[in-house]
Design a protein around this motif. Structure first.
Motif, PDB file in Angstrom:
ATOM      1  N   ILE A 151      12.257   3.771   2.168  1.00 16.97           N
ATOM      2  CA  ILE A 151      12.329   3.144   0.910  1.00 16.97           C
ATOM      3  C   ILE A 151      11.870   1.942   0.713  1.00 16.97           C
ATOM      4  O   ILE A 151      11.246   1.429  -0.216  1.00 16.97           O
ATOM      5  CB  ILE A 151      13.831   3.304   0.497  1.00 16.97           C
ATOM      6  N   CYS A 152      12.189   0.838   1.563  1.00 22.08           N
ATOM      7  CA  CYS A 152      11.869  -0.494   2.002  1.00 22.08           C
ATOM      8  C   CYS A 152      10.191  -0.524   1.878  1.00 22.08           C
ATOM      9  O   CYS A 152       9.734  -1.352   1.210  1.00 22.08           O
ATOM     10  CB  CYS A 152      12.583  -1.340   2.604  1.00 22.08           C
ATOM     11  N   PHE A 153       9.811   0.067   2.513  1.00 20.30           N
ATOM     12  CA  PHE A 153       8.136   0.004   3.057  1.00 20.30           C
ATOM     13  C   PHE A 153       7.556   0.551   1.587  1.00 20.30           C
ATOM     14  O   PHE A 153       6.743  -0.191   1.096  1.00 20.30           O
ATOM     15  CB  PHE A 153       7.897   1.216   4.027  1.00 20.30           C
ATOM     16  N   ILE A 154       7.952   1.643   0.963  1.00 24.46           N
ATOM     17  CA  ILE A 154       7.452   2.168  -0.381  1.00 24.46           C
ATOM     18  C   ILE A 154       7.503   0.898  -1.528  1.00 24.46           C
ATOM     19  O   ILE A 154       6.678   0.819  -1.987  1.00 24.46           O
ATOM     20  CB  ILE A 154       7.884   3.442  -0.737  1.00 24.46           C
ATOM     21  N   VAL A 155       8.741   0.519  -1.532  1.00 22.54           N
ATOM     22  CA  VAL A 155       8.954  -0.480  -2.531  1.00 22.54           C
ATOM     23  C   VAL A 155       8.171  -1.761  -2.468  1.00 22.54           C
ATOM     24  O   VAL A 155       7.603  -2.373  -3.216  1.00 22.54           O
ATOM     25  CB  VAL A 155      10.517  -0.818  -2.482  1.00 22.54           C
ATOM     26  N   ALA A 156       7.938  -2.437  -0.980  1.00 20.53           N
ATOM     27  CA  ALA A 156       7.436  -3.321  -0.688  1.00 20.53           C
ATOM     28  C   ALA A 156       5.770  -3.150  -1.137  1.00 20.53           C
ATOM     29  O   ALA A 156       5.074  -4.131  -1.584  1.00 20.53           O
ATOM     30  CB  ALA A 156       7.616  -3.799   0.576  1.00 20.53           C
ATOM     31  N   TRP A 157       5.237  -1.914  -0.679  1.00 25.61           N
ATOM     32  CA  TRP A 157       3.718  -1.917  -0.946  1.00 25.61           C
ATOM     33  C   TRP A 157       3.628  -1.576  -2.493  1.00 25.61           C
ATOM     34  O   TRP A 157       2.296  -2.032  -3.018  1.00 25.61           O
ATOM     35  CB  TRP A 157       3.167  -0.795  -0.190  1.00 25.61           C
ATOM     36  N   THR A 158       4.354  -1.007  -3.301  1.00 24.86           N
ATOM     37  CA  THR A 158       4.473  -0.761  -4.708  1.00 24.86           C
ATOM     38  C   THR A 158       4.257  -2.098  -5.146  1.00 24.86           C
ATOM     39  O   THR A 158       3.630  -2.554  -6.181  1.00 24.86           O
ATOM     40  CB  THR A 158       5.619   0.050  -5.137  1.00 24.86           C
ATOM     41  N   ILE A 159       5.034  -3.173  -4.760  1.00 18.30           N
ATOM     42  CA  ILE A 159       5.130  -4.402  -5.391  1.00 18.30           C
ATOM     43  C   ILE A 159       3.683  -5.147  -5.206  1.00 18.30           C
ATOM     44  O   ILE A 159       3.291  -5.808  -5.963  1.00 18.30           O
ATOM     45  CB  ILE A 159       6.454  -5.203  -4.795  1.00 18.30           C
ATOM     46  N   THR A 160       3.398  -5.151  -3.886  1.00 13.21           N
ATOM     47  CA  THR A 160       2.020  -5.718  -3.458  1.00 13.21           C
ATOM     48  C   THR A 160       1.024  -4.977  -4.348  1.00 13.21           C
ATOM     49  O   THR A 160      -0.054  -5.822  -4.818  1.00 13.21           O
ATOM     50  CB  THR A 160       1.785  -5.498  -2.022  1.00 13.21           C
ATOM     51  N   ILE A 161       0.928  -3.825  -4.693  1.00 16.19           N
ATOM     52  CA  ILE A 161      -0.106  -3.334  -5.310  1.00 16.19           C
ATOM     53  C   ILE A 161      -0.165  -3.626  -6.898  1.00 16.19           C
ATOM     54  O   ILE A 161      -1.282  -4.093  -7.237  1.00 16.19           O
ATOM     55  CB  ILE A 161      -0.194  -1.728  -5.206  1.00 16.19           C
ATOM     56  N   LEU A 162       1.098  -3.589  -7.435  1.00 16.73           N
ATOM     57  CA  LEU A 162       1.292  -4.111  -8.595  1.00 16.73           C
ATOM     58  C   LEU A 162       0.684  -5.435  -9.030  1.00 16.73           C
ATOM     59  O   LEU A 162       0.276  -6.024  -9.847  1.00 16.73           O
ATOM     60  CB  LEU A 162       2.661  -3.908  -9.124  1.00 16.73           C
ATOM     61  N   VAL A 163       1.171  -6.498  -7.996  1.00 21.02           N
ATOM     62  CA  VAL A 163       0.540  -7.857  -8.057  1.00 21.02           C
ATOM     63  C   VAL A 163      -0.997  -8.031  -8.006  1.00 21.02           C
ATOM     64  O   VAL A 163      -1.577  -8.588  -8.622  1.00 21.02           O
ATOM     65  CB  VAL A 163       1.153  -8.876  -7.010  1.00 21.02           C
ATOM     66  N   VAL A 164      -1.215  -7.014  -7.207  1.00 21.46           N
ATOM     67  CA  VAL A 164      -2.932  -7.369  -7.010  1.00 21.46           C
ATOM     68  C   VAL A 164      -3.583  -6.803  -8.245  1.00 21.46           C
ATOM     69  O   VAL A 164      -4.534  -7.277  -8.644  1.00 21.46           O
ATOM     70  CB  VAL A 164      -3.179  -6.625  -5.710  1.00 21.46           C
ATOM     71  N   LEU A 165      -3.024  -5.531  -8.832  1.00 19.17           N
ATOM     72  CA  LEU A 165      -3.711  -5.131 -10.157  1.00 19.17           C
ATOM     73  C   LEU A 165      -3.446  -6.201 -11.382  1.00 19.17           C
ATOM     74  O   LEU A 165      -4.262  -6.142 -12.092  1.00 19.17           O
ATOM     75  CB  LEU A 165      -2.755  -3.791 -10.540  1.00 19.17           C
ATOM     76  N   SER A 166      -2.215  -6.769 -11.274  1.00 19.82           N
ATOM     77  CA  SER A 166      -2.070  -7.672 -12.233  1.00 19.82           C
ATOM     78  C   SER A 166      -3.113  -8.909 -12.192  1.00 19.82           C
ATOM     79  O   SER A 166      -3.589  -9.451 -13.200  1.00 19.82           O
ATOM     80  CB  SER A 166      -0.644  -8.316 -12.381  1.00 19.82           C
ATOM     81  N   LEU A 167      -3.163  -9.222 -11.039  1.00 18.04           N
ATOM     82  CA  LEU A 167      -3.989 -10.588 -10.867  1.00 18.04           C
ATOM     83  C   LEU A 167      -5.641  -9.978 -11.124  1.00 18.04           C
ATOM     84  O   LEU A 167      -6.343 -10.765 -11.817  1.00 18.04           O
ATOM     85  CB  LEU A 167      -4.294 -10.925  -9.353  1.00 18.04           C
TER      86      LEU A 167
END
Length: 95
Positions: free
Chosen positions: A19-35
């Motif tokens: 769960i932590c692995f998926i949440v961490a990668w989801t946040i990382t992907i959302l930050v990159v997409l936002s940038l």
């Protein structure tokens, strides 16, 4: 009560790492997409703003109180992109 909380923690523990692995990668992907989206929008806005011909117009002044003597309300805005009164400067060394 403490035994119930201990039982729940031990029951959830095998699922915490995935769960932590998926949440961490989801946040990382959302930050990159936002940038990426912010950079793309900034480039498109900059391209549109560079189409404004006011600084090369004969009627444009460098005075902040009266930027254009013909259309002062639309000077240096997007409305000035297709200005019908645009005249290129005759002497480019002025201003």
């Amino acid at each position: 009560m403490l035994q119930l909380i201990s039982f729940l923690i031990h029951g959830i523990q095998p699922f915490l790492i995935p769960i932590c692995f998926i949440v961490a990668w989801t946040i990382t992907i959302l930050v990159v997409l936002s940038l990426w989206t912010a950079a793309r929008d900034s480039v498109s806005t900059a391209k549109q703003m560079h189409q404004i011909p006011c600084t090369n117009c004969q009627f444009f002044t460098t005075d902040y109180r009266l930027k254009c003597t013909v259309h002062p309300s639309t000077a240096n805005t997007e409305e000035a992109i297709n200005c019908i009164d645009y005249q290129p400067k005759t002497n480019p060394y002025l201003y």
